[in-house]
Design an enzyme around this catalytic site. Structure first.
Site, PDB file in Angstrom:
ATOM      1  N   LYS A 151       2.181   7.820 -12.999  1.00 37.27           N
ATOM      2  CA  LYS A 151       3.634   7.704 -13.103  1.00 37.27           C
ATOM      3  C   LYS A 151       4.176   8.264 -14.401  1.00 37.27           C
ATOM      4  CE  LYS A 151       4.760   4.039  -9.893  1.00 37.27           C
ATOM      5  NZ  LYS A 151       5.096   2.630  -9.687  1.00 37.27           N
ATOM      6  N   LYS A 182       0.317  11.848  -2.019  1.00 37.77           N
ATOM      7  CA  LYS A 182       0.641  10.710  -1.159  1.00 37.77           C
ATOM      8  C   LYS A 182       2.144  10.633  -0.921  1.00 37.77           C
ATOM      9  CE  LYS A 182       1.347   6.888  -4.288  1.00 37.77           C
ATOM     10  NZ  LYS A 182       1.075   5.581  -4.800  1.00 37.77           N
ATOM     11  N   LYS A 236       8.070   7.273  -2.736  1.00 39.35           N
ATOM     12  CA  LYS A 236       9.520   7.196  -2.928  1.00 39.35           C
ATOM     13  C   LYS A 236       9.996   8.145  -3.999  1.00 39.35           C
ATOM     14  CE  LYS A 236       8.719   2.362  -2.684  1.00 39.35           C
ATOM     15  NZ  LYS A 236       8.985   0.975  -2.683  1.00 39.35           N
TER      16      LYS A 236
HETATM   17  P1  TYM Z   1       4.825  -0.325  -3.506  1.00 39.37           P
HETATM   18  O1  TYM Z   1       6.176  -0.944  -3.422  1.00 39.37           O
HETATM   19  O2  TYM Z   1       4.679   0.967  -4.228  1.00 39.37           O
HETATM   20  O3  TYM Z   1       4.255  -0.111  -2.059  1.00 39.37           O
HETATM   21  C1  TYM Z   1       4.246  -1.155  -1.105  1.00 39.37           C
HETATM   22  C2  TYM Z   1       3.029  -1.080  -0.226  1.00 39.37           C
HETATM   23  O4  TYM Z   1       2.973   0.172   0.460  1.00 39.37           O
HETATM   24  C3  TYM Z   1       1.710   0.779   0.225  1.00 39.37           C
HETATM   25  N1  TYM Z   1       1.885   2.243   0.171  1.00 39.37           N
HETATM   26  C4  TYM Z   1       1.197   3.113   0.914  1.00 39.37           C
HETATM   27  N2  TYM Z   1       0.241   2.945   1.842  1.00 39.37           N
HETATM   28  C5  TYM Z   1      -0.244   4.038   2.433  1.00 39.37           C
HETATM   29  N3  TYM Z   1       0.182   5.305   2.139  1.00 39.37           N
HETATM   30  C6  TYM Z   1       1.138   5.525   1.212  1.00 39.37           C
HETATM   31  N4  TYM Z   1       1.561   6.750   0.948  1.00 39.37           N
HETATM   32  C7  TYM Z   1       1.690   4.395   0.552  1.00 39.37           C
HETATM   33  N5  TYM Z   1       2.648   4.240  -0.399  1.00 39.37           N
HETATM   34  C8  TYM Z   1       2.756   2.917  -0.617  1.00 39.37           C
HETATM   35  C9  TYM Z   1       1.246   0.220  -1.101  1.00 39.37           C
HETATM   36  O5  TYM Z   1      -0.142   0.318  -1.258  1.00 39.37           O
HETATM   37  C10 TYM Z   1       1.715  -1.208  -1.005  1.00 39.37           C
HETATM   38  O6  TYM Z   1       0.810  -1.999  -0.264  1.00 39.37           O
HETATM   39  N6  TYM Z   1       2.639  -3.095  -7.054  1.00 39.37           N
HETATM   40  C11 TYM Z   1       2.968  -3.025  -5.641  1.00 39.37           C
HETATM   41  C12 TYM Z   1       3.823  -4.176  -5.183  1.00 39.37           C
HETATM   42  C13 TYM Z   1       3.306  -5.519  -5.533  1.00 39.37           C
HETATM   43  C14 TYM Z   1       2.289  -6.234  -4.859  1.00 39.37           C
HETATM   44  C15 TYM Z   1       2.193  -7.476  -5.512  1.00 39.37           C
HETATM   45  C16 TYM Z   1       1.485  -5.938  -3.763  1.00 39.37           C
HETATM   46  C17 TYM Z   1       3.753  -6.303  -6.549  1.00 39.37           C
HETATM   47  N7  TYM Z   1       3.082  -7.499  -6.533  1.00 39.37           N
HETATM   48  C18 TYM Z   1       1.269  -8.446  -5.115  1.00 39.37           C
HETATM   49  C19 TYM Z   1       0.571  -6.908  -3.371  1.00 39.37           C
HETATM   50  C20 TYM Z   1       0.458  -8.138  -4.029  1.00 39.37           C
HETATM   51  C21 TYM Z   1       3.740  -1.743  -5.377  1.00 39.37           C
HETATM   52  O7  TYM Z   1       4.338  -1.188  -6.244  1.00 39.37           O
HETATM   53  O8  TYM Z   1       3.766  -1.374  -4.062  1.00 39.37           O
END
Ligand code: TYM
Length: 329
Positions: free
Chosen positions: A112, A195, A198
């Site tokens: 990032k 990947k 957003k």
């Molecule tokens: P975030 O908001 O970036 O993404 C949410 C979920 O979507 C999955 N994901 C993907 N899976 C497959 N292919 C992709 N291109 C892709 N992009 C995103 C992510 O792996 C995630 O499961 N830090 C985390 C949020 C979080 C969290 C937590 C998750 C905060 N606290 C506690 C689990 C448990 C995040 O930024 O996900």
């Protein structure tokens, strides 16, 4: 029942296909077997600059997408992270047992900050995995269903739990990540070596859950492939086709090998249309339901407030144990 915990950042107006496949589809499939907590991680979303009014709206929109996507709001606890103050408190405690070097090794932070440089990044962006560890540990979580990009953060969470327990006595349960075999990582349709994210510069390769179905179908039919014409998975040589196979597998439940056999000898046009049809058939009703739910924001706010109370009961008890163990009570 053992606990399941996961969350998504409310950092855009709509989920994208990666979130839907990597997170929501899995959550839906697993929720019946666990005491499930699904959070809208707004404290994580503010690690990059936000517009307050927009953020407020995005939190509701994400809640609506959870429900429309199949999360059962009567069984699972669907709540907003910042409504439960224990998250920020435990994150501080855990920060004191996290090594600076250890935190510096988180690859997502490195990715990032690759573009803008670390100078422009906030400290919050750096400590974000520690807040995520707090989220998970507060609920005595057994399993964390996520996409493959979050695996390292769940491993850090395990390490912190074990370290804390060793130093201060048994307090936390060490969680396990659950990552699906096909579709753990969905790639951008226009640049299938990165990947789906957003924060991509260009939105043509991203399928948004709330895009209208015609747009979704068009994006999928315009996905970048290759010139060799064979429908088979090969991440290195054929990233575009491989990505589409992963997507089709997630929406049909058929393994990639079965799909390769099924589409063998057919053209990319036929294949892409099949992918577009499968995606639209599932997403169009989810989109409609989301829009219906958003028509009654007061009802969503009521649900989130009630669930925050339920979440806080569990979280406060765990935080109390941690404070006690560390000599702060
Ligand atoms: P975030 O908001 O970036 O993404 C949410 C979920 O979507 C999955 N994901 C993907 N899976 C497959 N292919 C992709 N291109 C892709 N992009 C995103 C992510 O792996 C995630 O499961 N830090 C985390 C949020 C979080 C969290 C937590 C998750 C905060 N606290 C506690 C689990 C448990 C995040 O930024 O996900």
């Amino acid at each position: 029942q053992p606990r399941l915990y996961s969350g998504i950042q409310p950092s855009s107006g709509s989920l994208h296909l990666g979130n839907y496949i990597g997170a929501l589809q899995q959550w839906r499939a697993m929720q019946g077997d666990f005491d499930a907590f699904f959070s809208i991680v707004d404290l994580h979303a503010i690690t990059v600059p936000q517009q307050p009014e927009v953020l407020r709206e995005q939190v509701r929109t994400l809640a609506a997408q959870y429900i429309a996507g199949g999360i059962d709001p009567d069984r699972a606890c669907l709540y907003v992270q910042s409504h439960v103050s224990a998250h920020a408190q435990l994150a501080w405690l855990l920060g004191t047992i996290t090594g600076f070097g250890e935190a510096s090794r988180m690859t997502q932070f490195k990715d990032k900050t690759a573009k803008g440089g670390q100078e422009a990044a906030s400290v919050g962006l750096f400590t974000y995995p520690i807040l995520m560890a707090a989220d998970i540990l507060l609920y005595d979580t057994a399993v964390v269903p996520v996409g493959d990009d979050q695996k390292q953060h769940v491993e850090l969470t395990r390490d912190l739990a074990e370290r804390f327990n060793k130093r201060f006595g048994q307090t936390f349960r060490a969680p396990k990540p659950v990552i699906r075999a096909d579709g753990a990582r969905i790639y951008d349709l226009q640049s299938p070596e990165s990947k789906m994210s957003k924060s991509a510069d260009n939105d043509k390769g991203i399928v948004w859950l709330l895009d209208d179905p015609a747009k979704t179908a068009k994006k999928i039919r315009s996905a970048v492939t290759d010139t060799d014409g064979a429908i088979r998975a090969d991440r290195a040589e054929k990233p575009g086709v491989t990505n589409l196979l992963g997507i089709l597998s997630a929406f049909t439940g058929s393994p990639v090998a079965t799909l390769e056999a099924e589409f063998s000898g057919q053209g990319y046009g036929v294949f892409k249309t099949a992918v577009a049809d499968a995606v639209v058939a599932e997403l169009a009703p989810v989109r409609e339901r989301t829009l219906e739910l958003l028509a009654d924001p007061a009802e969503l706010d009521r649900l989130l407030a009630a669930n925050a109370e339920r979440a806080a009961e569990v979280a406060d008890a765990t935080l109390g144990r941690a404070l006690e163990a560390m000599g702060l009570r």
